[in-house]
Motif scaffolding. Structure first.
Motif, mmCIF file in Angstrom:
data_model
loop_
_atom_site.group_PDB
_atom_site.id
_atom_site.type_symbol
_atom_site.label_atom_id
_atom_site.label_comp_id
_atom_site.label_asym_id
_atom_site.label_seq_id
_atom_site.Cartn_x
_atom_site.Cartn_y
_atom_site.Cartn_z
ATOM 1 N N UNK A 140 0.810 -1.212 0.000
ATOM 2 C CA UNK A 140 0.000 0.000 0.000
ATOM 3 C C UNK A 140 0.842 1.260 0.000
ATOM 4 N N UNK A 141 1.926 1.237 0.758
ATOM 5 C CA UNK A 141 2.813 2.402 0.807
ATOM 6 C C UNK A 141 3.444 2.676 -0.549
ATOM 7 N N UNK A 142 3.826 1.609 -1.266
ATOM 8 C CA UNK A 142 4.458 1.792 -2.574
ATOM 9 C C UNK A 142 3.489 2.435 -3.561
ATOM 10 N N UNK A 143 2.206 2.102 -3.462
ATOM 11 C CA UNK A 143 1.212 2.687 -4.356
ATOM 12 C C UNK A 143 1.001 4.178 -4.040
ATOM 13 N N UNK A 144 0.987 4.528 -2.770
ATOM 14 C CA UNK A 144 0.832 5.933 -2.383
ATOM 15 C C UNK A 144 1.999 6.762 -2.908
ATOM 16 N N UNK A 145 3.214 6.266 -2.707
ATOM 17 C CA UNK A 145 4.394 6.998 -3.165
ATOM 18 C C UNK A 145 4.389 7.151 -4.688
ATOM 19 N N UNK A 146 4.016 6.095 -5.397
ATOM 20 C CA UNK A 146 3.973 6.174 -6.859
ATOM 21 C C UNK A 146 2.943 7.193 -7.322
ATOM 22 N N UNK A 147 1.767 7.170 -6.725
ATOM 23 C CA UNK A 147 0.739 8.154 -7.091
ATOM 24 C C UNK A 147 1.241 9.583 -6.883
ATOM 25 N N UNK A 151 1.776 12.372 -10.038
ATOM 26 C CA UNK A 151 1.071 13.658 -10.100
ATOM 27 C C UNK A 151 2.025 14.804 -10.417
ATOM 28 N N UNK A 152 3.260 14.714 -9.915
ATOM 29 C CA UNK A 152 4.245 15.768 -10.159
ATOM 30 C C UNK A 152 4.729 15.777 -11.611
ATOM 31 N N UNK A 153 4.559 14.662 -12.315
ATOM 32 C CA UNK A 153 5.027 14.568 -13.695
ATOM 33 C C UNK A 153 4.004 15.093 -14.702
ATOM 34 N N UNK A 157 1.228 18.018 -21.897
ATOM 35 C CA UNK A 157 1.401 16.972 -22.906
ATOM 36 C C UNK A 157 1.550 15.571 -22.320
ATOM 37 N N UNK A 158 1.570 15.445 -20.992
ATOM 38 C CA UNK A 158 1.680 14.131 -20.337
ATOM 39 C C UNK A 158 0.622 14.047 -19.260
#
Length: 347
Positions: A140-147, A151-153, A157-158
């Motif tokens: 669950x933590x890995x999914x939060x960090x990835x999200x 969002x910052x990316x 155009x992306x």
């Protein structure tokens, strides 16, 4: 649309692939193929694919790609617990790197398979996408960090979108029995007992893998402004159940079975109920077709056709953590989940 689908040889990916193709999209897969010996019934549909770990993705892999659908990764809490740092490498860091490469290559959409596990210990209240994240496992933590990093990316155009799917169920060419409905139905069919390993009180939202696939397709085909840099819970709000309620439905579908509880079963700190209204309001093309009852009926029908046994579903073939441990113990996989040199064909 030309789509790169990571994890196309997984539990969800092997069902999503033919649905994307049937919708008229050109699909290219990317998969390390760790579960090549875990097929159930007919093999998954064959498509052009890159046989590689997502950690090894290169800029050239994204040439000519319009959208990335990113399913690949360690797929549940037990796998995530095997090596929490490795979970971060694969589910978090490799996901962000994949998105960075896609953005550099001019890919316009990136649809990430997140999870309602991000809510973790949320209790009994019905929560929507604005709720605080409270993951209780490395997965669950890995999914939060990835999200957070995806969002910052986001740019003009992306366009990233995060789909927080409920707990999956349903029949797949790469079937899993480490999922609650699949597991309870398998116990009921093969033993006459619906074996609950907790006290049965935790809440779970559940969703069929075909409906998960429909959600990804709806995002890909929606106007960009509806999905840009947003997260959606995937499922149906009425399909939140306590574990014991899922067991009761199974007992109504599969005859001559009874519910039993593991003697050491206690409360599970993972407990959450999710509101899935946002995706239904935003993407009218997303129309879920399944319920727990119809899913249990599908599983029961397939179990009868295949004469499923306890040895089948309790063995290593259909439980991801047990299969991975077997490959490592056999020297086929390294501890970092890469193929041992010269052992790939023996997997």
């Amino acid at each position: 649309m030309r789509i790169l689908l990571t994890g196309h040889k997984g539990y969800i990916g092997s069902v999503m692939t033919p649905m994307l193709v049937a919708a008229g999209h050109q699909v290219i897969g990317m998969d390390a193929d760790l579960y090549q010996r875990c097929t159930f019934g007919e093999p998954p549909a064959a498509i052009p694919f890159l046989e590689k770990d997502i950690r090894d993705a290169e800029l050239a892999d994204f040439t000519g790609i319009d959208a990335v659908v990113h399913l690949a990764g360690l797929s549940n809490d037990p796998l995530g617990d095997l090596d929490p740092e490795l979970t971060m490498d694969i589910n978090y860091r490799a996901t962000v790197r994949l998105a960075e490469l896609a953005r550099r290559a001019g890919v316009r959409r990136f649809v990430f398979s997140s999870s309602c596990s991000t809510y973790g210990a949320a209790g009994d209240d019905l929560i929507d996408e604005t709720a605080a994240m409270n993951p209780v496992t490395p997965y669950g933590q890995s999914k939060v960090l990835a999200e957070t990093e995806l969002a910052k990316l986001a740019t003009d155009s992306f366009s990233p979108t995060c789909l927080r799917s409920a707990t999956a169920y349903g029949v797949s060419p790469l079937l899993r029995f480490d999922l609650v409905l699949n597991n309870l139905a398998a116990w009921a069919f093969s033993t006459g007992k619906i074996y609950i390993k907790s006290d049965g009180t935790p809440w779970r939202p559940v969703v069929h893998i075909e409906d998960i696939s429909r959600a990804f397709l709806a995002v890909l085909e929606a106007p960009r402004e509806l999905t840009h840099n947003r997260a959606f819970n995937v499922g149906r709000s009425e399909e939140n159940y306590r574990i014991r309620e899922i067991a009761e439905i199974v007992s109504q579908v599969i005859p001559d079975c009874e519910i039993s509880f593991a003697p050491d079963g206690g409360p599970d700190k993972r407990c959450y109920r999710v509101d899935c209204g946002l995706i239904l309001r935003t993407l009218p093309r997303f129309v879920p077709a399944w319920t727990v009852r119809s899913g249990a009926e599908q599983l029961y029908r397939v179990f009868r056709e295949t004469a499923l046994t306890v040895e089948d579903f309790e063995g290593a073939r259909y439980k991801r953590i047990d299969h991975i441990r077997h490959l490592i113990a056999s020297g086929i996989l390294e501890a970092d989940l890469r193929w041992a040199k010269g052992r790939h064909a023996a997997a």
